[in-house]
Every structure is written in structure tokens, then in C-alpha cells.
Design an enzyme around this catalytic site. Sequence first.
Site, PDB file in Angstrom:
ATOM      1  N   ASP A  90       0.904  -1.131   0.064  1.00 51.54           N
ATOM      2  CA  ASP A  90       0.101  -0.067   0.107  1.00 51.54           C
ATOM      3  C   ASP A  90       0.869   1.082   0.002  1.00 51.54           C
ATOM      4  O   ASP A  90       0.442   2.310  -0.146  1.00 51.54           O
ATOM      5  CB  ASP A  90      -0.904  -0.070   1.237  1.00 51.54           C
ATOM      6  CG  ASP A  90      -0.363   0.088   2.594  1.00 51.54           C
ATOM      7  OD1 ASP A  90       0.838  -0.288   2.489  1.00 51.54           O
ATOM      8  OD2 ASP A  90      -1.075   0.119   3.509  1.00 51.54           O
ATOM      9  N   ASP A 141      -1.337  -6.210  -0.282  1.00 56.63           N
ATOM     10  CA  ASP A 141      -1.554  -5.399   1.091  1.00 56.63           C
ATOM     11  C   ASP A 141      -2.907  -5.269   1.242  1.00 56.63           C
ATOM     12  O   ASP A 141      -3.728  -4.835   0.276  1.00 56.63           O
ATOM     13  CB  ASP A 141      -0.863  -4.287   0.984  1.00 56.63           C
ATOM     14  CG  ASP A 141       0.363  -4.118   1.988  1.00 56.63           C
ATOM     15  OD1 ASP A 141       0.169  -5.074   2.762  1.00 56.63           O
ATOM     16  OD2 ASP A 141       1.105  -3.218   1.961  1.00 56.63           O
ATOM     17  N   LYS A 187      -1.273  -9.259   2.746  1.00 55.91           N
ATOM     18  CA  LYS A 187      -0.624  -9.026   3.806  1.00 55.91           C
ATOM     19  C   LYS A 187      -1.502  -7.896   4.670  1.00 55.91           C
ATOM     20  O   LYS A 187      -2.151  -6.995   4.233  1.00 55.91           O
ATOM     21  CB  LYS A 187       0.527  -8.248   3.560  1.00 55.91           C
ATOM     22  CG  LYS A 187       1.331  -7.672   4.709  1.00 55.91           C
ATOM     23  CD  LYS A 187       2.797  -7.139   4.382  1.00 55.91           C
ATOM     24  CE  LYS A 187       3.090  -5.912   3.766  1.00 55.91           C
ATOM     25  NZ  LYS A 187       2.638  -4.861   4.404  1.00 55.91           N
ATOM     26  N   GLU A 240      -1.469  -5.590   8.599  1.00 54.35           N
ATOM     27  CA  GLU A 240      -0.340  -4.922   9.620  1.00 54.35           C
ATOM     28  C   GLU A 240      -1.139  -5.338  11.022  1.00 54.35           C
ATOM     29  O   GLU A 240      -2.198  -5.272  11.126  1.00 54.35           O
ATOM     30  CB  GLU A 240      -0.386  -3.449   9.563  1.00 54.35           C
ATOM     31  CG  GLU A 240       0.640  -3.084   8.178  1.00 54.35           C
ATOM     32  CD  GLU A 240       0.787  -1.701   8.062  1.00 54.35           C
ATOM     33  OE1 GLU A 240       0.384  -1.179   8.898  1.00 54.35           O
ATOM     34  OE2 GLU A 240       1.264  -1.262   7.014  1.00 54.35           O
ATOM     35  N   GLU A 262       9.267  -4.375  10.167  1.00 53.78           N
ATOM     36  CA  GLU A 262       9.658  -3.095   9.707  1.00 53.78           C
ATOM     37  C   GLU A 262      10.448  -2.224  10.730  1.00 53.78           C
ATOM     38  O   GLU A 262       9.919  -2.104  11.886  1.00 53.78           O
ATOM     39  CB  GLU A 262       8.390  -2.519   9.065  1.00 53.78           C
ATOM     40  CG  GLU A 262       9.091  -1.210   8.277  1.00 53.78           C
ATOM     41  CD  GLU A 262       8.075  -0.420   7.340  1.00 53.78           C
ATOM     42  OE1 GLU A 262       7.016  -1.180   6.910  1.00 53.78           O
ATOM     43  OE2 GLU A 262       8.165   0.599   7.042  1.00 53.78           O
TER      44      GLU A 262
HETATM   45  O1  KIV Z   1       3.510  -1.006   1.596  1.00 50.19           O
HETATM   46  C1  KIV Z   1       4.725  -1.501   1.261  1.00 50.19           C
HETATM   47  O2  KIV Z   1       5.528  -1.482   0.412  1.00 50.19           O
HETATM   48  C2  KIV Z   1       5.184  -2.412   2.609  1.00 50.19           C
HETATM   49  C3  KIV Z   1       6.628  -2.845   2.388  1.00 50.19           C
HETATM   50  C4  KIV Z   1       7.417  -1.473   2.995  1.00 50.19           C
HETATM   51  C5  KIV Z   1       6.868  -4.136   3.439  1.00 50.19           C
HETATM   52  O3  KIV Z   1       4.404  -3.052   3.456  1.00 50.19           O
END
Ligand code: KIV
Length: 270
Positions: free
Chosen positions: A50, A89, A119, A121, A188
Site C-alpha cells: 500500500d 496489501d 498482507k 499489519e 519493519e
Molecule cells: O507497503 C509496502 O510497501 C510495505 C513494505 C514496505 C513492506 O508494506
Amino acid sequence: MSTGPTQTRRKTVTQIAKLKGERPIVSLTSYHAHTAAIVDEHADLILVGDSLGMVMHGMESTVGVPLDLMIVHGQAVVRGTKRALIVVDLPFGSYEESPSIAFRNAARVMKETGCGAIKLEGGRRMAETIHFLTERGIPVMAHTGLTPQSWNVMGGYRTQGRDEDSWPEHEADARAVADAGAFAIVLEGMVEPLAARITGQVAIPTIGIGASVHCDGQILVLEDMLGLNPHPPKFVKTFGNLGAGIEDAVRRYAEDVKSRAFPTEDQVYR
Ligand code: KIV
């Protein structure tokens, strides 16, 4: 089940997970078909992050990224690639409210893009959702440490684990998402000894971004490592200087257009 003629041989989450202890996992972000095709030759995993809200669309943070935008870019990356595992994401607001809302949105992302995993968070607070999704056929990559979608509560992007007293919390987050069924975790913006401890404590691979060489793999934002970001974070190593290359090409194009040196005979239809 028979494999149809259109099926590609993409890396699976199981193959990615098995790389832990074998060799470092190569991951990069990508948001569009052309760059994804190049990255696909070398990466095990491509993340449609994202971060595209900031990198591609000039947003101040990732908070404003809509689900539909993730789907459009996810489709482009899947179309441009053949072999890497594509992870998309889930953006802020599309999964935190409840496991069933997370499932609805994650299933939409998977059906409409053809990606292999999503993915999200969060650590312990997302464990129930991760369990719910993986039980229902959605592979999940977790993301702990510095979680950019929580930018507003964190008060900025701060390196995590500077205070050793906070380590047990971070370790508990990583263990919780691993126990819940995540196949990998992005760590991260985390101090090196904490990332090393977490990597030693969980059976799934850790993919570091600003979290040291002790992780099981690395990920960077493609535009950062290509030199397109004039102010990259400290953890970025620039492997290319595309910003200067593009600037030079655009300047020469402008000169040629103004002087009528372009187009020439070679570019004209007769
Ligand atoms: O959104 C993104 O690019 C990420 C990476 C930095 C891991 O979550």
C-alpha cells in the site's frame, strides 16, 4: 485435481516458508506490469504494497489508500509476472473491524487479482483475524514492528525496539501471528538485536525492511532502491540511479522536440 493449460508455476507460500534456514528470501514491491516482469526474474515474492499510495499517487501516508486501488495494481502485477508469489496489501480500514469483514475484503482481493496471499499489519491484535483467514483458505503475511498504517497513533515513523523494555511486546506480537497461521512476517524499522531475537523465536520466515541482515529475507520498495526517491530512509541501499537517468532522458527529449531533431526518418511512417 488436474492442472489446466493456463496454470502458471508460481512460487507458493509453502515454498517461501521452507526457505527459512535454507537461503535468504528475495522480495521487492512492485505496482505495475512492466517493472513486475523485471522483478519476477529475480524475486521469490513480490509485494503490491500500500506504499503505492505514496509512491505512485503522491499521498502523504498509506492511510488513504482504497481497496479498489490495491486491486487495480494487484491485477497489473499478476498480469506482468509468471513465477514469483504475489502478495497484495490489505489497506487501512479494510480488515481491522472484524475477521468476517477482513475475509470479505481479502477474498475479493484474491478473486479479482489472482494473487497468492494478502498482507496485513498488526501483531497480537490481528491474531484472531489471521487464524480466521488462514482457516478459510487465505494465506496471510503479517507485518509487525513499524506499521505505517498506524502512523497517526504512533506520531510518525519511529524505529521500534530502541527501548529494550519494549522487546517482550514485539516478540509476543511476532509469536502470536506465527501461531495464528501467518506464513511469513515483515519486520519493519526495528533495531537489529530485536529482529535477530524474533527471527530465532518463530518458525516462519521474517522478511526485514530496516530490520538488519539477521532476518530470513529482505524487502525494499522498488522505487527506493532504484534511486527514484530523492529522500530515501536510512535503511535503503540504492542499487540504481534511475532518477538521474529519467531526468537526463526527459531533458534530451525536450531538447530534440524543440530543435526538431525528433522525430527523424526512422520514426516516420511513409
Ligand atoms: O507497503 C509496502 O510497501 C510495505 C513494505 C514496505 C513492506 O508494506
